[in-house]
Structures are given as C-alpha cells and as structure tokens.
Design a protein around this motif. Structure first.
Motif, mmCIF file in Angstrom:
data_model
loop_
_atom_site.group_PDB
_atom_site.id
_atom_site.type_symbol
_atom_site.label_atom_id
_atom_site.label_comp_id
_atom_site.label_asym_id
_atom_site.label_seq_id
_atom_site.Cartn_x
_atom_site.Cartn_y
_atom_site.Cartn_z
ATOM 1 N N PHE A 31 0.822 -1.203 0.000
ATOM 2 C CA PHE A 31 0.000 0.000 0.000
ATOM 3 C C PHE A 31 0.861 1.260 0.000
ATOM 4 O O PHE A 31 0.406 2.323 -0.433
ATOM 5 N N ASP A 32 2.106 1.157 0.484
ATOM 6 C CA ASP A 32 3.052 2.263 0.337
ATOM 7 C C ASP A 32 3.308 2.511 -1.143
ATOM 8 O O ASP A 32 3.209 3.646 -1.640
ATOM 9 N N GLY A 33 3.645 1.439 -1.882
ATOM 10 C CA GLY A 33 3.865 1.568 -3.317
ATOM 11 C C GLY A 33 2.616 2.018 -4.052
ATOM 12 O O GLY A 33 2.684 2.828 -4.989
ATOM 13 N N TYR A 34 1.480 1.493 -3.621
ATOM 14 C CA TYR A 34 0.213 1.899 -4.240
ATOM 15 C C TYR A 34 -0.018 3.392 -4.045
ATOM 16 O O TYR A 34 -0.380 4.115 -4.982
ATOM 17 N N ASP A 35 0.210 3.862 -2.829
ATOM 18 C CA ASP A 35 -0.042 5.274 -2.527
ATOM 19 C C ASP A 35 0.862 6.187 -3.342
ATOM 20 O O ASP A 35 0.424 7.210 -3.881
ATOM 21 N N VAL A 36 2.160 5.834 -3.420
ATOM 22 C CA VAL A 36 3.101 6.673 -4.145
ATOM 23 C C VAL A 36 2.755 6.732 -5.633
ATOM 24 O O VAL A 36 2.777 7.788 -6.262
ATOM 25 N N TRP A 96 -2.838 5.638 10.469
ATOM 26 C CA TRP A 96 -2.898 7.073 10.142
ATOM 27 C C TRP A 96 -2.952 7.310 8.646
ATOM 28 O O TRP A 96 -3.820 8.039 8.152
ATOM 29 N N PHE A 97 -2.024 6.703 7.886
ATOM 30 C CA PHE A 97 -1.994 7.019 6.453
ATOM 31 C C PHE A 97 -3.205 6.432 5.737
ATOM 32 O O PHE A 97 -3.711 7.023 4.779
ATOM 33 N N SER A 98 -3.717 5.290 6.194
ATOM 34 C CA SER A 98 -4.900 4.711 5.554
ATOM 35 C C SER A 98 -6.124 5.594 5.756
ATOM 36 O O SER A 98 -6.927 5.797 4.835
ATOM 37 N N ALA A 99 -6.278 6.129 6.959
ATOM 38 C CA ALA A 99 -7.412 7.015 7.234
ATOM 39 C C ALA A 99 -7.325 8.280 6.384
ATOM 40 O O ALA A 99 -8.335 8.768 5.856
ATOM 41 N N CYS A 100 -6.121 8.817 6.215
ATOM 42 C CA CYS A 100 -5.947 10.022 5.396
ATOM 43 C C CYS A 100 -6.248 9.747 3.931
ATOM 44 O O CYS A 100 -6.820 10.599 3.233
ATOM 45 N N MET A 101 -5.881 8.562 3.455
ATOM 46 C CA MET A 101 -6.157 8.227 2.064
ATOM 47 C C MET A 101 -7.655 8.085 1.810
ATOM 48 O O MET A 101 -8.161 8.494 0.759
ATOM 49 N N LEU A 102 -8.371 7.529 2.764
ATOM 50 C CA LEU A 102 -9.831 7.454 2.643
ATOM 51 C C LEU A 102 -10.421 8.855 2.551
ATOM 52 O O LEU A 102 -11.337 9.112 1.759
ATOM 53 N N ALA A 103 -9.880 9.763 3.356
ATOM 54 C CA ALA A 103 -10.370 11.139 3.324
ATOM 55 C C ALA A 103 -10.046 11.810 1.987
ATOM 56 O O ALA A 103 -10.823 12.641 1.507
ATOM 57 N N VAL A 157 4.808 -4.118 -6.468
ATOM 58 C CA VAL A 157 3.538 -4.782 -6.765
ATOM 59 C C VAL A 157 2.378 -3.813 -6.545
ATOM 60 O O VAL A 157 1.409 -3.778 -7.315
ATOM 61 N N GLY A 158 2.486 -3.002 -5.488
ATOM 62 C CA GLY A 158 1.456 -1.986 -5.258
ATOM 63 C C GLY A 158 1.404 -0.976 -6.378
ATOM 64 O O GLY A 158 0.319 -0.506 -6.766
ATOM 65 N N ALA A 159 2.579 -0.640 -6.924
ATOM 66 C CA ALA A 159 2.619 0.283 -8.063
ATOM 67 C C ALA A 159 1.938 -0.323 -9.281
ATOM 68 O O ALA A 159 1.203 0.357 -10.007
ATOM 69 N N ILE A 160 2.177 -1.609 -9.510
ATOM 70 C CA ILE A 160 1.514 -2.300 -10.629
ATOM 71 C C ILE A 160 0.004 -2.290 -10.423
ATOM 72 O O ILE A 160 -0.771 -2.013 -11.349
#
Length: 449
Positions: A31-36, A96-103, A157-160
């Motif tokens: 999810f770090d890679g996904y977020d970036v 923390w970062f997951s909640a911010c991404m939902l927002a 993998v998250g980036a993919i």
C-alpha cells in the motif's frame, strides 16, 4: 532421536513464523507503493478535472506536499520506532496514512486534497523504516538482502496494482475510488496487533531479555545471552547510547553518504512514478498505454530487486548498487532517444530495475550497516534525507513539462543525478554482517565487503 526430531520441528516452525514477518511487511509496503504511484496514475485525470482547474505546476506542488510529509514522517517515525518499538509504530503509522487516504477520496477541494496528501505522508513515511528494521532483524544473516527484497517487492507490486486498477476504474469512475482503495490496510491492523511480534533486537536494546528470549525461541532466532554474561556485558559496552549517537563519527559521516546516494535514487523513482503516464501521453501514447508503461516499470522493479538482492547477499551491496544505478542511466538514455515502442517497454522495465530495484539494495544496506539500537533511527534519518530527492524529482519534471520543453528533457533531467549517484556510491562504507548485539549463539560479528 526424539529430541532431535522435536528440535528440528521447532526450527521448521520458527522458520515459517519468521517468514511471516517480511510477508506481512510486504503486504503493508504494497500500500506504500500503491499510494506513491496512485498519484502518478491519476495525474491525467486530475488535470482534466474541471472543478479544480489544476495545471501541471499545481499537480507537481501537490505531489511534493505528499512527499514532504513522507520526509518528516520518516525522520520522526524512525526515531520513535527505536524508542517505542517496531510493532507499535507499524500499527500507528499504517492506521494514520490509511485514514488520510480514505479522506482524500472525498476531498471537496484541491487545497484539502493537498493537505490530506501531506498528512497521509506523515504516517506513510514511518512505515518503511519500521518494515526494513523488522525484515532485517528477522532474517538469517546470509539472507538479509533477500528478506528485505521480499518486503520491498510489495512496493513495486502496489505500483503495478495502481496502474492496472487505474486502467479499469478511472475511465468510468474518475480518480476518487483510486484513493479509497488505500484505506484497506485498516482491516489488517487487528491481525497485526495479535500476530506481529516485537523485534528481538529492540527488546534486547531495552533490556527486556525475558521477552526477547520468548520471541527468539518462538521464531527460531538466536537466543539472547543471559543478563550478566560476558558477551552481554561486552555487547552493552559497545552499544550506541541512542538515536543521538547518529550525530557522532563514524555514523554521521556514513549516514550523509547514504543519504546523498538516496537523494539521487529518489529523484529517479519519484520523478518517473509521478510523471511517466503524463510523459507518455505527451509522447503520443493514449492514457491506457501510458498506464501500461507504469505497470511495466513496476514489474521490472520487482524482478530487479529480487535478482539484485540475491547477488547482494553473495557479493555484497556496493557492486550490485553500482550496477543498478548504471542500468538506470542506460535506461534513461534509451528513453531520451525516442526509440520504437518495443524498445520503450524494455527501457521502462530497466528503469524499474535502476530505480525501485536499486532502492531496495540501499534500504537494506542502511538497515544492516547500522547497529540495532539505532537501526530504525538511522533508516528513518536516511529516508528523511533521501526524500529531498522525492520532493525535488516531481517538481523538476513538473516545471520541465509545464515549460513546454521536448519530452527528452525530462529524461535528461533524471540522468544527471542518477549518474552522480554512481560516483557517490563509490564512497559508501563496508557492509557489516553477523549476529546482532546481545545474542548468545553464533560467531562474533564480522565485517566484509
């Protein structure tokens, strides 16, 4: 005979449990890679979103806000991890970062969206130092780079996943669902609270030897030496005083060299991850094809990080790191020459090797070189320094694209710091391997190239 069978059974069980740690870290880093990468995947949609009226420079600024959050989060999170523990910080940062991404998925304005990207970066920045420390500390000494690569493979993998999901979701639903997906790690936190162990090295560093012994026996790790033993007293006499010891020689000087190499690598990674889809659109490819290039680069990063880690465990990290950066320079040179499509795909895959694949080696190098009591602080400080490159890369390419310069100049812009990274890597220190301080079994720590 029965005793031998029981011992073998315990070792096999411990090895299986030990593999759970990098596997779980891999899932979080996914999810770090996904977020970036999701931001880069959504850049074309953000530029077309009329309600916000964003230009290329505006998008570059929002990208940098998130990366400034990553910088600060890495610095604070690394120090906090050495003080509070790996497990606690992993749960806190991920929540923390997951909640911010939902927002972010429900942000009413671009200003709120940018602020949430910054706040989410604070939590996301602390995830990587924790995961690297855990992967290194639960890995066999001869497989530390491979274990770290398994964990870091989640980034690529998250980036993919973000690129593939973008091709399926954005044409009909826009960019908002893409950010809502990053809230899924919230469902994993109860599992982490119950099953994830605390680091043996951290427990030893804090003097909690009984807990360290329980974790070590359960996960098939070397058992800490009893308090008062000769080796334990020796280990304590050699142990750094705490995170403040990072400002002393030789740790500080080497941290600066690691950080300088990291800046070069991060300019490469974040510049391409943020702008590659838009660069390919400007080069004449469709949006779907541009996202396919992003997925190809991420696939190259997965294969490259695992392959280079196998060599790093055998040959040491420095020659592998130099080779990875060299591959990155070559890939950027090919892309700047506007080759045929097949060559573009090959060069983009090699760019993944030279960028994210090389970053996996540097990350593990930092995690293995610095001693356990300051490991997470060192990794966090390294990320804080290197994130300067992650802020600079998107800004530089945003300015180049906004100025209307030819596409090849975006690749020239990335080639210069990557080539500089090759030179800086020559000054990196020797790679330390061996037993963590305070462990009873095995040979004394040694140093080798």
């Amino acid at each position: 005979m029965r005793r031998t069978a029981v011992t073998r059974s315990r070792l096999e069980l411990g090895a299986g449990l030990r593999a759970f740690v990098p596997a779980f870290c891999c899932l979080i880093i996914f999810f770090d890679g996904y977020d970036v990468t999701v931001f880069g995947a959504t850049v074309p949609a953000l530029l077309k979103y009329r309600s916000w009226g964003l230009g290329e420079a505006d998008v570059g600024l929002i990208a940098s806000l998130g990366l400034v959050g990553l910088l600060l989060g890495a610095l604070v999170g690394g120090v906090a991890t050495d003080l509070l523990g790996r497990k606690r910080m992993l749960i806190l940062c991920t929540t923390w970062f997951s909640a911010c991404m939902l927002a972010c998925a429900a942000a009413p304005t671009s200003g709120v969206f940018g602020a949430l990207r910054f706040l989410g970066g604070l939590g996301l920045g602390g995830v990587m130092p924790v995961c690297i420390a855990l992967a290194v500390e639960f890995a066999p000494p001869s497989r530390r780079y491979l274990f770290n690569a398994v964990g870091n493979a989640g980034f690529a993998v998250g980036a993919i996943a973000s690129a593939v999901l973008g091709m399926a979701v954005m044409p009909e639903w826009g960019f908002r669902p893409m950010y809502a997906v990053a809230g899924l790690p919230l469902l994993l936190m109860p599992i982490a609270a119950v099953t994830l162990p605390e680091s043996v090295d951290f427990l030893v560093a804090k003097g909690r030897l009984r807990e360290a012994e329980e974790v070590a026996r359960r996960f098939g790790l070397p058992v800490p030496a009893p308090r008062g033993s000769d080796y334990q007293l020796e280990a304590e006499s050699r142990r750094p005083a705490g995170p403040r010891s990072l400002v002393r020689r030789p740790l500080f000087a080497n941290l600066m060299i690691f950080g300088a190499v990291g800046i070069a690598v991060q300019v490469f990674i974040y510049g391409l991850n943020t702008w590659l889809p838009q660069i390919m659109v400007l080069a004449g490819y469709g949006v779907t094809s541009s996202l396919a290039f992003l997925a190809t680069m991420s696939a190259g990063a997965v294969v490259g990080s695992v392959t280079m880690s196998l060599f790093a465990d055998r040959l040491g990290p420095r020659p592998v790191l130099l080779a990875g950066l060299g591959v990155g320079v070559i890939a950027l040179g090919v892309l700047s020459s506007a080759p045929p499509s097949l060559a573009v795909y090959a060069a983009v895959a090699l760019a993944g090797v030279g960028g994210t694949g090389t970053a996996a080696i540097v990350n593990a190098f930092v995690g293995t070189w610095f001693p356990a009591p300051v490991r997470a602080s060192a990794v966090g400080s390294y990320f804080a320094i290197s994130r300067l490159g992650s802020v600079l890369g998107p800004l530089l390419l945003g300015w180049i694209i906004a100025s209307g310069m030819p596409v090849r100049w975006t690749f020239y812009t990335l080639m210069a710091p990557t080539a500089l990274g090759v030179l800086l890597a020559l000054f990196l220190p020797r790679a330390h391997t061996g037993r963590p301080a305070g462990l009873a079994a095995g040979p004394r720590p040694t140093a080798q190239d």
